[in-house]
Design a protein around this motif. Structure first.
Motif, short mmCIF file in Angstrom:
data_model
loop_
_atom_site.label_atom_id
_atom_site.label_comp_id
_atom_site.label_asym_id
_atom_site.label_seq_id
_atom_site.Cartn_x
_atom_site.Cartn_y
_atom_site.Cartn_z
N ILE A 136 59.26 72.74 45.59
CA ILE A 136 59.85 73.31 45.16
C ILE A 136 60.24 74.69 45.37
O ILE A 136 61.29 75.11 45.55
N ASP A 137 58.97 75.44 44.73
CA ASP A 137 58.97 76.78 44.81
C ASP A 137 59.42 76.92 46.25
O ASP A 137 59.69 78.39 46.65
N GLN A 138 59.04 76.11 47.04
CA GLN A 138 58.64 76.84 48.74
C GLN A 138 60.20 76.69 49.13
O GLN A 138 60.37 77.34 50.23
N GLY A 139 61.30 75.99 48.76
CA GLY A 139 62.44 75.91 48.65
C GLY A 139 62.56 74.60 50.17
O GLY A 139 63.89 74.71 50.68
N GLY A 187 55.76 55.23 42.95
CA GLY A 187 54.74 55.67 42.34
C GLY A 187 54.43 57.07 42.29
O GLY A 187 55.30 57.88 43.59
N ALA A 188 53.61 57.73 42.73
CA ALA A 188 53.02 59.29 42.13
C ALA A 188 52.07 59.63 43.35
O ALA A 188 50.80 58.70 43.68
N VAL A 189 51.94 60.65 43.86
CA VAL A 189 51.79 61.07 45.29
C VAL A 189 51.24 62.48 45.40
O VAL A 189 51.76 63.07 44.11
N SER A 190 50.07 62.59 45.61
CA SER A 190 49.63 64.38 45.44
C SER A 190 50.64 64.60 46.39
O SER A 190 51.30 64.80 47.18
N THR A 191 50.16 66.45 46.30
CA THR A 191 51.04 67.36 46.90
C THR A 191 50.36 67.25 48.20
O THR A 191 52.03 67.63 49.15
N ASP A 192 49.74 67.00 49.13
CA ASP A 192 49.28 67.31 50.11
C ASP A 192 49.92 65.88 51.07
O ASP A 192 50.26 65.87 52.08
N ARG A 193 50.08 64.64 50.40
CA ARG A 193 51.23 63.60 50.67
C ARG A 193 52.08 63.29 50.53
O ARG A 193 52.90 63.14 51.24
N LEU A 194 52.85 64.04 49.98
CA LEU A 194 54.16 64.34 49.72
C LEU A 194 54.21 65.19 51.41
O LEU A 194 55.12 65.10 51.88
N ARG A 195 53.86 66.24 50.83
CA ARG A 195 53.50 67.05 52.10
C ARG A 195 53.58 66.71 53.44
O ARG A 195 54.36 66.55 54.17
N ASP A 196 52.89 66.20 53.26
CA ASP A 196 52.45 64.86 54.79
C ASP A 196 54.06 63.53 54.90
O ASP A 196 54.67 63.27 55.77
N ILE A 197 54.01 63.02 53.84
CA ILE A 197 55.30 62.13 54.04
C ILE A 197 56.48 62.43 54.98
O ILE A 197 57.72 62.43 55.29
N LEU A 198 56.62 64.03 53.85
CA LEU A 198 58.51 64.54 54.22
C LEU A 198 58.31 65.70 55.45
O LEU A 198 58.89 66.09 56.14
N GLY A 199 56.89 65.93 55.86
CA GLY A 199 56.90 66.63 57.81
C GLY A 199 56.79 68.59 56.68
O GLY A 199 57.29 68.77 57.98
N VAL A 200 56.15 68.21 55.48
CA VAL A 200 56.61 69.56 55.70
C VAL A 200 54.61 70.73 55.70
O VAL A 200 54.19 70.72 55.19
N GLU A 201 54.81 72.30 56.39
CA GLU A 201 53.23 72.72 56.97
C GLU A 201 53.05 72.53 55.19
O GLU A 201 53.69 73.29 54.44
N GLY A 208 65.43 72.47 42.55
CA GLY A 208 64.92 73.69 43.53
C GLY A 208 67.22 73.44 44.22
O GLY A 208 67.61 73.08 44.25
N SER A 209 66.12 74.08 45.05
CA SER A 209 66.96 74.71 45.79
C SER A 209 68.64 73.76 46.36
O SER A 209 67.86 72.87 47.36
N ASP A 210 69.68 74.41 46.47
CA ASP A 210 70.74 73.06 47.10
C ASP A 210 70.09 72.88 48.74
O ASP A 210 71.09 71.91 49.16
N SER A 211 69.76 74.14 49.52
CA SER A 211 70.06 74.42 50.28
C SER A 211 68.69 74.21 51.19
O SER A 211 68.44 74.16 52.13
N ALA A 212 68.21 73.26 50.35
CA ALA A 212 66.54 72.21 50.44
C ALA A 212 66.47 71.90 51.82
O ALA A 212 67.35 70.91 51.74
N SER A 213 65.30 71.85 52.56
CA SER A 213 65.48 71.07 53.93
C SER A 213 65.19 69.54 53.52
O SER A 213 65.82 69.00 54.62
N HIS A 214 64.56 69.41 52.31
CA HIS A 214 64.31 67.56 51.89
C HIS A 214 65.25 67.61 51.08
O HIS A 214 64.77 68.18 49.83
N ILE A 215 65.30 66.09 50.06
CA ILE A 215 66.27 65.55 49.44
C ILE A 215 65.95 64.68 49.27
O ILE A 215 65.11 63.67 49.77
N VAL A 216 64.89 64.50 47.86
CA VAL A 216 64.26 62.78 47.27
C VAL A 216 64.75 63.00 46.24
O VAL A 216 64.74 63.61 44.87
#
Length: 281
Positions: free
Chosen positions: A174-177, A267-281, A144-152
């Protein structure tokens, strides 16, 4: 002879950590689940602020392998001691009228756990910050991008199916940046894991090699190699970081919340859960 006794005392903590490999552990959430600390004024005191000798019962616990992190005042003239065992927080309480220590959770008349915030401030928060700093200073594989708003940061074993599941669920962010996923490779599941991790690390393009491996995970992924001494040293270091972080399996991931505090995902989380955790729409 005393150490096995201590292991029995906190065995349930380890069981919960293993059973909860697919869950999310965050410090604010823990406070919410336990009812939070409604008792204001019971402040945590760091180790450096304690100038008096520790009680004999606390010293006895330290002799059994626990670590001391600081003290805090509990209600009813009870002194709290923030301890840890194998990087898991442990609270001990000594009433003013006794020299005996009680290990466990302090409950108020409504059945809510109290003093959790103090224990977190003295044990969990410094531990998570130290883990983040250690990951920043090691060799990770970024996606992913070095300028991404979230780092994990995530601990990834090449033979871990749940790591592969997390890899898949992170693609859209990641594709969203929005996300840069930083893989801290470990080879802890088997010798084959070590060899595959080395193959990724020693490739001309480790990020591309990791992607190829994850895309072909069901067919065995990347071909293992005999690790170089440099790769062995790095993977030993990562295994040590994993132990120091208190991670009980892979993937274990770390991110900063909106307040800038380091939080942990087990552990693993779904895409929707990951979005929710990070606060990404």
């Amino acid at each position: 002879m005393k150490r096995p006794f201590m292991k029995k005392i906190i065995y349930s903590t380890y069981c919960l950590a293993v059973v909860g490999l697919f869950g999310l552990i965050t410090l604010p959430a823990l406070a919410e689940e336990t009812g939070g600390d409604s008792l204001e004024g019971h402040q945590a005191i760091s180790t450096a602020d304690t100038g008096t000798p520790l009680p004999a019962s606390i010293t006895a616990l330290l002799d059994q392998g626990l670590k001391f992190h600081g003290t805090f005042n509990a209600p009813g003239d009870i002194q709290g001691y923030a301890l840890s065992y194998d990087n898991e927080p442990v609270a001990a309480y000594i009433p003013s009228t006794s020299d005996h220590a009680i290990i466990g959770t302090l409950i108020d008349p409504q059945g809510n756990a109290v003093m959790e915030n103090q224990l977190q401030a003295l044990v969990l928060e410094p531990m998570l910050e130290a883990t983040w700093s250690a990951f920043e200073d090691t060799r990770f594989i970024p996606e992913g991008s070095d300028s991404a708003s979230h780092i994990v940061y995530t601990l990834t074993d090449p033979n871990c199916p749940y790591c592969n599941a997390l890899w898949k669920s992170s693609r859209s962010l990641i594709d969203q940046g929005e996300l840069q996923l930083r893989h801290v490779l470990v080879g802890v599941l088997s010798e084959d894991s070590l060899r595959k991790a080395a193959a990724i690390l020693e490739s001309n393009d480790p990020t591309k090699a990791l992607e190829t491996h994850e895309l072909n995970f069901r067919n065995g992924g990347i071909s293992p190699v005999v690790p170089s001494e440099e790769s062995r040293a790095l993977l030993r270091r990562h295994a040590q970081l994993m132990r120091e972080a208190g991670a009980t399996g892979t993937p274990t991931s770390y991110y900063r919340d909106e307040e800038g505090n380091v939080q942990r995902i087990n552990g693993a989380v779904s895409t929707d859960r990951l979005r929710d955790i990070l606060g990404v729409e």
